[in-house]
Design a protein around this motif. Structure first.
Motif, mmCIF file in Angstrom:
data_model
loop_
_atom_site.group_PDB
_atom_site.id
_atom_site.type_symbol
_atom_site.label_atom_id
_atom_site.label_comp_id
_atom_site.label_asym_id
_atom_site.label_seq_id
_atom_site.Cartn_x
_atom_site.Cartn_y
_atom_site.Cartn_z
ATOM 1 N N VAL A 153 0.804 -1.226 0.000
ATOM 2 C CA VAL A 153 0.000 0.000 0.000
ATOM 3 C C VAL A 153 0.837 1.276 0.000
ATOM 4 O O VAL A 153 0.303 2.363 -0.151
ATOM 5 C CB VAL A 153 -0.981 0.060 1.199
ATOM 6 N N PRO A 160 3.610 4.045 -1.507
ATOM 7 C CA PRO A 160 3.699 4.560 -2.893
ATOM 8 C C PRO A 160 4.598 3.714 -3.803
ATOM 9 O O PRO A 160 4.295 3.549 -4.971
ATOM 10 C CB PRO A 160 4.271 5.966 -2.709
ATOM 11 N N TRP A 220 3.156 0.753 -5.574
ATOM 12 C CA TRP A 220 2.279 1.113 -6.650
ATOM 13 C C TRP A 220 2.944 1.145 -7.991
ATOM 14 O O TRP A 220 2.296 1.099 -9.008
ATOM 15 C CB TRP A 220 1.740 2.514 -6.350
ATOM 16 N N ALA A 264 -5.679 -0.238 3.698
ATOM 17 C CA ALA A 264 -4.886 0.951 3.999
ATOM 18 C C ALA A 264 -4.398 0.846 5.450
ATOM 19 O O ALA A 264 -5.018 0.159 6.271
ATOM 20 C CB ALA A 264 -5.722 2.207 3.799
ATOM 21 N N GLU A 304 -8.234 -4.385 -11.969
ATOM 22 C CA GLU A 304 -8.456 -3.724 -10.678
ATOM 23 C C GLU A 304 -9.883 -3.927 -10.180
ATOM 24 O O GLU A 304 -10.120 -4.055 -8.978
ATOM 25 C CB GLU A 304 -8.088 -2.241 -10.761
ATOM 26 N N LYS A 334 -16.677 5.952 -6.630
ATOM 27 C CA LYS A 334 -15.925 6.832 -5.722
ATOM 28 C C LYS A 334 -16.838 7.355 -4.604
ATOM 29 O O LYS A 334 -16.469 7.313 -3.427
ATOM 30 C CB LYS A 334 -15.331 7.995 -6.522
ATOM 31 N N ARG A 382 -10.701 2.489 1.599
ATOM 32 C CA ARG A 382 -9.751 3.596 1.445
ATOM 33 C C ARG A 382 -8.678 3.233 0.415
ATOM 34 O O ARG A 382 -8.286 4.043 -0.416
ATOM 35 C CB ARG A 382 -9.092 3.929 2.789
ATOM 36 N N PHE A 383 -8.220 2.009 0.442
ATOM 37 C CA PHE A 383 -7.212 1.616 -0.551
ATOM 38 C C PHE A 383 -7.829 1.505 -1.950
ATOM 39 O O PHE A 383 -7.205 1.871 -2.950
ATOM 40 C CB PHE A 383 -6.522 0.306 -0.147
ATOM 41 N N THR A 429 -7.786 4.631 -4.235
ATOM 42 C CA THR A 429 -6.602 5.012 -5.009
ATOM 43 C C THR A 429 -6.681 4.416 -6.421
ATOM 44 O O THR A 429 -6.261 5.038 -7.380
ATOM 45 C CB THR A 429 -5.302 4.534 -4.317
ATOM 46 N N GLU A 430 -7.246 3.210 -6.536
ATOM 47 C CA GLU A 430 -7.400 2.610 -7.863
ATOM 48 C C GLU A 430 -8.529 3.272 -8.647
ATOM 49 O O GLU A 430 -8.441 3.477 -9.859
ATOM 50 C CB GLU A 430 -7.657 1.106 -7.717
ATOM 51 N N ALA A 452 -9.394 6.225 -8.698
ATOM 52 C CA ALA A 452 -8.941 7.484 -9.306
ATOM 53 C C ALA A 452 -8.409 7.233 -10.720
ATOM 54 O O ALA A 452 -8.645 8.030 -11.638
ATOM 55 C CB ALA A 452 -7.863 8.121 -8.435
ATOM 56 N N HIS A 453 -7.720 6.125 -10.893
ATOM 57 C CA HIS A 453 -7.192 5.814 -12.228
ATOM 58 C C HIS A 453 -8.317 5.525 -13.219
ATOM 59 O O HIS A 453 -8.267 5.929 -14.381
ATOM 60 C CB HIS A 453 -6.225 4.621 -12.156
#
Ligand SMILES: [Fe+2]
Ligand SMILES: [Fe+2]
Length: 472
Positions: free
Chosen positions: A56, A58, A61, A79, A149, A215, A234-235, A238-239, A241-242
């Motif tokens: 988790v 950076p 990633w 997270a 994902e 989201k 929460r984790f 982050t995916e 967003a992509h």
């Protein structure tokens, strides 16, 4: 045998034999589902340059490599825990968060997790034919990145079901692989996830608007008092967003190409004659996916939403930005529809939680549309894209069963039937889109005529990098 190598994780999988066995039992069924219902034609002979989350932090990633899709390492990540985390809203505000599921909320939590989990494989199923119509290798790779994902998000929810819901959880995990998008007998739970996505305009609109509903939902679940649910979601954000990046930039690139073609052909010319996607067609697809995604937020006034909030299961997006977190007697001033008339009304805030989240969502979408319109402005084109009124084309909540145009003006059923394809994609629109996407583009660096290349490649690779290759 499942190991940290096979399933990257930070949940100490090897130290939990019961969970390990449960997942070992589920994994082969998952792989079979992926082969049957995942990207068609890209299972056995192709390697894809994808990012795999291996931790988790950076650096975890930045792990890119070529993999065959069925061999992707779907991992389980939470997270990092927040020290002394407290319940942030509802009746138990201020108490320590839960590490186990309280018996009295077991059914509600299971329902929330299953509903979220069901959307993840559903979108993979909806998108399974797109690889055969891709506009470039770059886009093909992005599609598969999103797909793997979403598969990992399913793993995330199945991890929670297996870990915290015993036998029921195991059964639910099996059923997540049995329902199928668009299947008449066993459809996916939510309507937008049963709509086919057979062209790339739909795909980009879906990742822009429907992944953004993802989201919304993940933000509200990440506030949850059930700490493992909070950390998992929460984790996932982050995916997510992509995925929205893929959607927003995909539409931006189509729009830019449309502007170029209009300019070249003389502004009055029909851009379809030169193989582009005209602005009205783009607007219709926007209308469709935005309205479907509004429905995903649920009824405007909802006792379920009130109960989820009171019990601390599902909060508001960015709960910490609100002044008051118990909201027992607060009211929400909102649009309301009664006796065939739109009015504004004060509704008990707890009952209006779906609408509160929807408001946040609409604002987030609006910002994206403003960015798209800058492209039109830049090319000196006076048309603008816009979000339709939230009453338009709704099938859930107080506006369902009534008809409105995109400005929110009420229509009779006849008027709606006569005019709906002015605002929503018609059969002819779909046929046109399929006609310009019939030939996939697999040559590195080449792009379909209806879309411009991206500004930059993936992971600092050049745009003409071979993002998907056939096995040597
Ligand atoms: Fe997802
Ligand atoms: Fe997503």
């Amino acid at each position: 045998m499942i190991s940290a190598e096979k399933i990257p994780n930070n949940v100490n999988l090897s130290g939990n034999k019961r969970l390990q066995r449960a997942l070992e039992h589920w994994q082969p069924k998952y792989i079979q589902w992926w082969r049957d219902m995942g990207p068609q034609g890209f299972q056995d002979y192709h390697q894809v340059y994808v990012r795999t989350a291996v931790s988790v932090d950076p650096e975890g990633w930045a792990h890119f490599e070529y993999v065959k899709l069925p061999e992707y390492r779907w991992g389980i990540f939470l997270a990092d825990p927040v020290h002394d985390r407290r319940i942030g809203f509802g009746d138990f505000f201020g108490q320590p968060v839960w590490q186990e599921v309280p018996g009295e909320f077991r059914n509600q939590l299971r329902r929330l997790i299953v509903t979220q989990g069901d959307t993840e494989p559903a979108s993979v199923e909806q998108q399974r034919l797109l690889g055969q119509r891709c506009p470039s290798l770059y886009d093909l790779r992005n599609l598969f990145q999103v797909n793997v994902e979403e598969g990992r998000h399913l793993w995330a929810m199945v991890y929670l079901l297996h870990s915290y819901f015993g036998r029921d959880g195991r059964d639910e995990a099996e059923e997540l692989l049995e329902r199928q998008s668009g299947n008449r007998d066993k459809p996916r739970i939510l309507e937008a996830f049963n709509e086919p996505i057979d062209n790339w305009l739909d795909f980009f609109m879906f990742t822009m608007f429907t992944d953004r509903d993802g989201k919304s939902q993940l933000m509200s679940l990440s506030e949850s008092s059930l700490d493992p649910l909070s950390r998992t979601t929460r984790f996932m954000l982050t995916e997510e967003a992509h995925h929205m990046f893929v959607g927003e930039t995909g539409i931006a690139r189509i729009l830019e190409r449309t502007c170029q073609l209009m300019k070249e052909a003389g502004f009055s010319e029909d851009v379809r004659k030169v193989g582009g996607i005209d602005i009205p067609t783009i607007q219709k697809h926007l209308n469709q996916w935005f309205s479907l995604s509004l429905d995903l937020h649920g009824s405007e006034v909802s006792s379920n939403a009130a109960s989820y909030f009171a019990n601390g299961l599902k909060g508001r997006a960015k709960e910490e930005t609100f002044d008051e977190h118990v909201v027992r007697d607060a009211y929400y001033h909102m649009e309301y529809f009664e006796n065939g008339k739109a009015v504004t009304k004060d509704v008990l805030m707890r009952n209006a939680m779906n609408e509160v989240l929807r408001d946040w969502y609409v604002g987030d979408c609006e910002a994206g549309v403003i960015r798209w319109n800058r492209i039109l402005e830049h090319y000196g084109i006076s048309d603008r894209l816009r979000l339709p009124d939230r009453k338009f084309n709704r099938n859930i909540g107080m506006y369902s069963g009534f008809h409105f145009d995109p400005h929110g003006v009420a229509l009779t059923k006849d008027e709606w039937e006569r005019r709906k394809f002015e605002w929503l994609p018609s059969q002819a629109d779909s046929e046109y889109l399929l006609s310009i996407m019939a030939e996939p583009i697999y040559e590195p660096g080449k792009f379909a005529n209806y879309i411009v290349p991206p500004r930059r490649g993936v992971n600092q690779q050049p745009i003409d990098f071979q993002y998907v290759r056939t096995e040597q």
